[in-house]
Design a protein around this motif. Structure first.
Motif, PDB file in Angstrom:
ATOM      1  N   PHE A 104       0.831  -1.201   0.000  1.00 33.42           N
ATOM      2  CA  PHE A 104       0.000   0.000   0.000  1.00 33.42           C
ATOM      3  C   PHE A 104       0.868   1.254   0.000  1.00 33.42           C
ATOM      4  CE2 PHE A 104      -2.723   3.261   1.803  1.00 33.42           C
ATOM      5  CZ  PHE A 104      -3.947   3.014   1.206  1.00 33.42           C
ATOM      6  N   ALA A 105       1.851   1.310   0.893  1.00 33.02           N
ATOM      7  CA  ALA A 105       2.718   2.479   0.977  1.00 33.02           C
ATOM      8  C   ALA A 105       3.528   2.661  -0.303  1.00 33.02           C
ATOM      9  CB  ALA A 105       3.647   2.355   2.181  1.00 33.02           C
ATOM     10  N   HIS A 106       4.004   1.545  -0.854  1.00 33.85           N
ATOM     11  CA  HIS A 106       4.814   1.602  -2.070  1.00 33.85           C
ATOM     12  C   HIS A 106       4.001   2.095  -3.262  1.00 33.85           C
ATOM     13  CE1 HIS A 106       7.876   0.451  -4.995  1.00 33.85           C
ATOM     14  NE2 HIS A 106       6.945  -0.206  -5.664  1.00 33.85           N
ATOM     15  N   LEU A 107       2.775   1.612  -3.385  1.00 31.96           N
ATOM     16  CA  LEU A 107       1.957   1.937  -4.560  1.00 31.96           C
ATOM     17  C   LEU A 107       1.242   3.281  -4.444  1.00 31.96           C
ATOM     18  CD1 LEU A 107       0.396  -1.608  -5.082  1.00 31.96           C
ATOM     19  CD2 LEU A 107       2.078  -0.492  -6.573  1.00 31.96           C
ATOM     20  N   ALA A 108       0.830   3.636  -3.232  1.00 26.99           N
ATOM     21  CA  ALA A 108       0.046   4.867  -3.054  1.00 26.99           C
ATOM     22  C   ALA A 108       0.912   6.092  -2.847  1.00 26.99           C
ATOM     23  CB  ALA A 108      -0.910   4.697  -1.876  1.00 26.99           C
ATOM     24  N   GLY A 109       2.115   5.912  -2.324  1.00 31.57           N
ATOM     25  CA  GLY A 109       2.953   7.071  -2.039  1.00 31.57           C
ATOM     26  C   GLY A 109       2.286   7.983  -1.024  1.00 31.57           C
ATOM     27  N   GLU A 110       2.283   9.277  -1.305  1.00 31.38           N
ATOM     28  CA  GLU A 110       1.699  10.256  -0.393  1.00 31.38           C
ATOM     29  C   GLU A 110       0.214  10.496  -0.663  1.00 31.38           C
ATOM     30  OE1 GLU A 110       4.040  13.765  -0.587  1.00 31.38           O
ATOM     31  OE2 GLU A 110       5.824  12.842   0.321  1.00 31.38           O
ATOM     32  N   ARG A 111      -0.358   9.743  -1.608  1.00 31.85           N
ATOM     33  CA  ARG A 111      -1.766   9.952  -1.963  1.00 31.85           C
ATOM     34  C   ARG A 111      -2.721   9.277  -0.986  1.00 31.85           C
ATOM     35  NH1 ARG A 111       1.349   9.383  -6.206  1.00 31.85           N
ATOM     36  NH2 ARG A 111       1.164   7.113  -6.269  1.00 31.85           N
ATOM     37  N   ALA A 112      -2.193   8.421  -0.111  1.00 35.89           N
ATOM     38  CA  ALA A 112      -3.001   7.760   0.916  1.00 35.89           C
ATOM     39  C   ALA A 112      -2.064   7.349   2.045  1.00 35.89           C
ATOM     40  CB  ALA A 112      -3.730   6.546   0.355  1.00 35.89           C
ATOM     41  N   LEU A 113      -2.645   7.071   3.187  1.00 34.64           N
ATOM     42  CA  LEU A 113      -1.860   6.701   4.359  1.00 34.64           C
ATOM     43  C   LEU A 113      -2.264   5.314   4.824  1.00 34.64           C
ATOM     44  CD1 LEU A 113       0.177   7.586   6.537  1.00 34.64           C
ATOM     45  CD2 LEU A 113      -1.737   8.584   7.806  1.00 34.64           C
ATOM     46  N   GLY A 114      -1.295   4.442   5.016  1.00 32.82           N
ATOM     47  CA  GLY A 114      -1.567   3.093   5.486  1.00 32.82           C
ATOM     48  C   GLY A 114      -0.999   2.858   6.873  1.00 32.82           C
ATOM     49  N   TRP A 115      -1.748   2.150   7.709  1.00 31.52           N
ATOM     50  CA  TRP A 115      -1.298   1.738   9.037  1.00 31.52           C
ATOM     51  C   TRP A 115      -1.556   0.249   9.182  1.00 31.52           C
ATOM     52  CZ3 TRP A 115      -4.457   6.200  11.624  1.00 31.52           C
ATOM     53  CH2 TRP A 115      -3.730   7.403  11.506  1.00 31.52           C
ATOM     54  N   SER A 116      -0.948  -0.371  10.176  1.00 29.14           N
ATOM     55  CA  SER A 116      -1.207  -1.782  10.442  1.00 29.14           C
ATOM     56  C   SER A 116      -1.162  -2.046  11.939  1.00 29.14           C
ATOM     57  CB  SER A 116      -0.182  -2.680   9.720  1.00 29.14           C
ATOM     58  OG  SER A 116       1.111  -2.536  10.298  1.00 29.14           O
ATOM     59  N   GLY A 117      -1.734  -3.183  12.348  1.00 31.22           N
ATOM     60  CA  GLY A 117      -1.737  -3.540  13.757  1.00 31.22           C
ATOM     61  C   GLY A 117      -2.115  -4.990  13.934  1.00 31.22           C
ATOM     62  N   GLY A 118      -1.971  -5.478  15.172  1.00 28.84           N
ATOM     63  CA  GLY A 118      -2.276  -6.873  15.454  1.00 28.84           C
ATOM     64  C   GLY A 118      -3.028  -7.043  16.753  1.00 28.84           C
ATOM     65  N   ALA A 119      -3.852  -8.096  16.823  1.00 24.55           N
ATOM     66  CA  ALA A 119      -4.588  -8.394  18.052  1.00 24.55           C
ATOM     67  C   ALA A 119      -3.633  -8.857  19.146  1.00 24.55           C
ATOM     68  CB  ALA A 119      -5.635  -9.474  17.785  1.00 24.55           C
TER      69      ALA A 119
END
Length: 217
Positions: free
Chosen positions: A106-121
């Motif tokens: 997501f970060a590689h393809l979207a660049g600054e046009r969107a923001l991606g985060w991740s997390g785990g239970a």
């Protein structure tokens, strides 16, 4: 600000690193949040990792990065973030495999046009080395990522929440857009077995970006 970090469980170096991080974050979010809010988020972010991190010297850095993400999320929730970029949150069980690959693409393809985060239970201690290698094969470096939990402000700030195998442990907020991706868990698999999972993650990320009308590079 100094008194916040004079705790018996912190070394002098950790106290100094956290003080430096608090000053940095206070400058970044000046006008949005006061020093007390910044300190509280940094302090609680540190505690999130203190129990499971294997290298104590990295704790202040992890705390600063996670606190920055949480403060940005809170700014979005409270209407103090005018960037307008869509936020997508990728969630899995340990935040060590599927969600990290999704975030990497997501970060590689979207660049600054969107923001991606991740997390785990149940965040693991490190990102799966096999996953890191699989992503490196396609030119994406995720060695700087680390397993982390999610918090309420992070979930609330996201425009889309993508879940991958965390079941009932995944947070549910009414009105939030959810997508469930049924993907094999790369844990315990060989590099050859991880590659098809990686490629399917990439396909789904590209489809999501197209659905959000976000151009890819």
């Amino acid at each position: 600000m100094d008194s916040t970090y004079h705790r018996a469980d912190l070394t002098i170096d950790q106290q100094h690193a956290l003080l430096t991080a608090a000053r940095t974050l206070s400058e970044e979010f000046a006008g949005a949040f006061g020093v007390e809010t910044v300190e509280r988020f940094l302090h609680t972010s540190y505690d999130q990792f203190a129990g499971g991190a294997t290298i104590a010297n990295f704790l202040p850095l992890l705390a600063e990065r996670f606190a920055r993400q949480r403060l940005r999320a809170l700014a979005r929730v409270e209407g103090k973030d005018s960037s307008g970029v869509p936020i997508v949150l990728f969630l899995c069980v340990h935040n060590a495999g599927r969600s990290q690959m999704a975030l990497g693409f997501f970060a590689h393809l979207a660049g600054e046009r969107a923001l991606g985060w991740s997390g785990g239970a149940e965040p693991g201690e490190q990102v799966n080395p096999g996953v890191i290698e699989a992503m490196r094969e396609v030119g994406i470096d995720i060695t700087g990522e680390f397993p982390k939990p999610w918090t309420s402000e992070i979930v609330q700030a996201a425009d889309v929440v993508v879940t991958m195998g965390c079941g009932d442990a995944c947070p549910v907020h009414p009105g939030k857009r959810y997508l469930n991706w049924d993907l094999d868990d790369p844990e315990g698999r060989t590099a050859e077995q991880i590659r098809p999972i990686r490629d399917e993650v990439e396909r789904r990320v590209r489809a999501l970006l197209a659905d959000l009308e976000i151009s890819t590079r």
